[in-house]
Design a protein around this motif. Sequence first.
Motif, short mmCIF file in Angstrom:
data_model
loop_
_atom_site.label_atom_id
_atom_site.label_comp_id
_atom_site.label_asym_id
_atom_site.label_seq_id
_atom_site.Cartn_x
_atom_site.Cartn_y
_atom_site.Cartn_z
N VAL A 90 -1.67 7.00 -7.94
CA VAL A 90 -2.67 8.02 -7.65
C VAL A 90 -2.50 9.17 -8.62
CG1 VAL A 90 -3.64 9.59 -5.93
CG2 VAL A 90 -2.69 7.39 -5.21
N GLY A 91 -3.50 9.41 -9.48
CA GLY A 91 -3.42 10.52 -10.42
C GLY A 91 -2.24 10.37 -11.36
N GLU A 92 -1.36 11.37 -11.38
CA GLU A 92 -0.20 11.37 -12.25
C GLU A 92 1.04 10.82 -11.56
OE1 GLU A 92 0.26 15.37 -13.56
OE2 GLU A 92 -1.51 15.32 -14.87
N ARG A 93 0.87 10.23 -10.40
CA ARG A 93 2.04 9.82 -9.62
C ARG A 93 2.00 8.35 -9.23
NH1 ARG A 93 3.45 14.79 -5.40
NH2 ARG A 93 4.08 16.28 -7.01
N VAL A 94 3.20 7.84 -8.99
CA VAL A 94 3.39 6.53 -8.38
C VAL A 94 4.17 6.74 -7.09
CG1 VAL A 94 4.38 4.23 -8.60
CG2 VAL A 94 3.42 5.37 -10.62
N TYR A 95 3.63 6.27 -5.98
CA TYR A 95 4.29 6.37 -4.68
C TYR A 95 4.82 5.00 -4.30
CZ TYR A 95 1.69 10.78 -4.33
OH TYR A 95 1.17 12.03 -4.55
N VAL A 96 6.06 4.96 -3.81
CA VAL A 96 6.65 3.68 -3.44
C VAL A 96 7.62 3.89 -2.28
CG1 VAL A 96 8.55 3.88 -5.11
CG2 VAL A 96 7.78 1.61 -4.35
N GLY A 97 7.69 2.89 -1.40
CA GLY A 97 8.66 2.92 -0.33
C GLY A 97 9.90 2.16 -0.73
N ILE A 98 11.06 2.75 -0.50
CA ILE A 98 12.34 2.11 -0.80
C ILE A 98 13.22 2.27 0.43
CG2 ILE A 98 14.37 2.04 -2.30
CD1 ILE A 98 12.68 3.40 -4.47
N GLY A 99 13.54 1.18 1.08
CA GLY A 99 14.33 1.27 2.30
C GLY A 99 13.58 2.05 3.37
N GLU A 100 14.11 3.18 3.79
CA GLU A 100 13.48 4.04 4.79
C GLU A 100 12.89 5.29 4.16
OE1 GLU A 100 16.17 4.88 7.98
OE2 GLU A 100 16.56 2.76 8.40
N THR A 101 12.71 5.29 2.83
CA THR A 101 12.32 6.49 2.09
C THR A 101 11.04 6.26 1.28
OG1 THR A 101 14.65 7.14 1.88
CG2 THR A 101 13.08 8.20 0.40
N ILE A 102 10.11 7.21 1.38
CA ILE A 102 8.95 7.24 0.48
C ILE A 102 9.31 8.12 -0.72
CG2 ILE A 102 6.55 7.94 0.17
CD1 ILE A 102 6.71 5.53 1.86
N VAL A 103 9.07 7.62 -1.93
CA VAL A 103 9.42 8.33 -3.14
C VAL A 103 8.14 8.58 -3.96
CG1 VAL A 103 10.80 8.32 -5.25
CG2 VAL A 103 11.68 7.21 -3.18
N ALA A 104 7.98 9.81 -4.47
CA ALA A 104 6.89 10.15 -5.37
C ALA A 104 7.44 10.33 -6.77
CB ALA A 104 6.20 11.43 -4.91
N LEU A 105 6.92 9.57 -7.75
CA LEU A 105 7.42 9.59 -9.11
C LEU A 105 6.40 10.21 -10.06
CD1 LEU A 105 8.79 5.92 -9.26
CD2 LEU A 105 10.10 8.00 -8.79
N GLU A 106 6.89 11.00 -11.00
CA GLU A 106 6.08 11.56 -12.08
C GLU A 106 6.82 11.35 -13.40
OE1 GLU A 106 5.12 15.63 -11.65
OE2 GLU A 106 3.56 15.30 -10.13
N ARG A 132 10.76 10.72 -13.04
CA ARG A 132 11.69 11.41 -12.14
C ARG A 132 11.08 11.41 -10.74
NH1 ARG A 132 10.23 16.86 -11.04
NH2 ARG A 132 8.27 17.43 -12.10
N ALA A 133 11.93 11.51 -9.76
CA ALA A 133 11.47 11.61 -8.38
C ALA A 133 11.10 13.05 -8.07
CB ALA A 133 12.55 11.12 -7.42
N VAL A 134 9.83 13.30 -7.81
CA VAL A 134 9.36 14.65 -7.46
C VAL A 134 9.80 14.99 -6.05
CG1 VAL A 134 7.33 16.13 -7.23
CG2 VAL A 134 7.37 14.32 -8.94
N TRP A 135 9.71 14.03 -5.16
CA TRP A 135 10.25 14.20 -3.81
C TRP A 135 10.60 12.84 -3.21
CZ3 TRP A 135 7.28 11.56 -0.37
CH2 TRP A 135 5.90 11.51 -0.54
N GLN A 136 11.50 12.88 -2.25
CA GLN A 136 11.91 11.70 -1.51
C GLN A 136 12.02 12.09 -0.04
OE1 GLN A 136 15.13 9.32 -3.42
NE2 GLN A 136 15.25 10.99 -4.90
N THR A 137 11.32 11.36 0.82
CA THR A 137 11.29 11.71 2.24
C THR A 137 11.66 10.50 3.08
OG1 THR A 137 9.54 13.34 1.86
CG2 THR A 137 9.88 12.59 4.13
#
Length: 388
Positions: free
Chosen positions: A370-386, A75-80
């Motif tokens: 990093v740790g329990e998360r995967v960070y990825v850029g999609i378009g103009e958004t950084i997404v943190a996944l757990e 799931r996406a923990v946050w999207q910025t």
Amino acid sequence: MSADPPSSQPTLSRRQLLGAGGFAALGAWYVRPSEFTDEQSLDSTVPDNAWPMAGRTPSRSGYAPASDAPTNEVRAVWQTDVGDPGFYLSATVRDDTVYTTTRNELVALDAERGTERWRFGKEFVQGGPVAIEGGACYSAGVSLYAVAGGRAEWKFKTTSSFSEILPVGNTIFIPARVGSSDGLVALDAGSGIPRWKATTEWIPLAYANDVLVGTGGSGVVVGLDAKTGEKLWELSRVGLPGNISSPLRFGPVIANGTLFGGTETLYAVDLQAGSVQWSADAVGPWMASDGDAVYRARDGHVVALNASDGSMRWETSANALTVVSGLAVTDDAIYVGVDSGVVALDTETGDELFAFRSDSTAGGGPPAVVGERVYVGIGETIVALEEA
């Protein structure tokens, strides 16, 4: 190759140099390193809870051994939203901060919540970001900037744009034209002051075991002494070092003393001797390695090869993945940056573990684990996944 700083330069302390103008924008000054910097350290270890550069470590292997990253549905923990990157967003992580770049800015986000901490810059971004102790480095215009807390700590100005930035310990390697001379420059990470400059133009690509791997053009890779810039060996093969002319920078990786690189053919090269150990037909620009296997991806599929001899372990179905943009690997999973998201594959079988795709039609960037998360850029958004 000469890499020694000229003896005719003045004796100045680091404090005097930094106090002269706030930045260490020294151009062609090459002062004896012993007179103003700490002794050069080539410690290439990376904190467990960090993904500070493309490929995670200076070896560019893309391997995160100590990871609890998700292997089931996510799931996406946050999207910025951070703004237009021009091509794709990449995320680097260190000290609880996610760094990324837009067309003209370096952006820092809180890694836990995704809230924006600061922005810096107005020049067109060329390369980075690379997370260093206390902040990040990136290239914009014709300069390398070290930024902490939204303020420039130092700036190294050249006379031509560049995108390659390779930090190793307390040294940052960049290809730089200073005045009318092209070369490879080793900068002190704390001040931006040059430790040495090699007069031959080599582009720094990866590092391990005191050997800096570079290229002088298509079909050529070199091994350099990272402490002096002197050439140790040179190897010519069609397709080496990889498609580094692409905006995605498809460079080689190093694992367990072996350099893996090439475009149509994958070459395994002894890092110390520069000799080819084996070669295999494995087309694809993106690579990662955990030392036991080499994973290679292109639009459509991923293959896994034995690192010892290049024999095939497994291959995903053709066209199973679209627009691959990067790889990250842990002991359990390979995370593949794909169009609008991330797909995770089992390292042993290549079977899909999960797939996350956003509704965006924009391209996705390479993943950072990093740790329990995967960070990825999609378009103009950084997404943190757990893991969900």
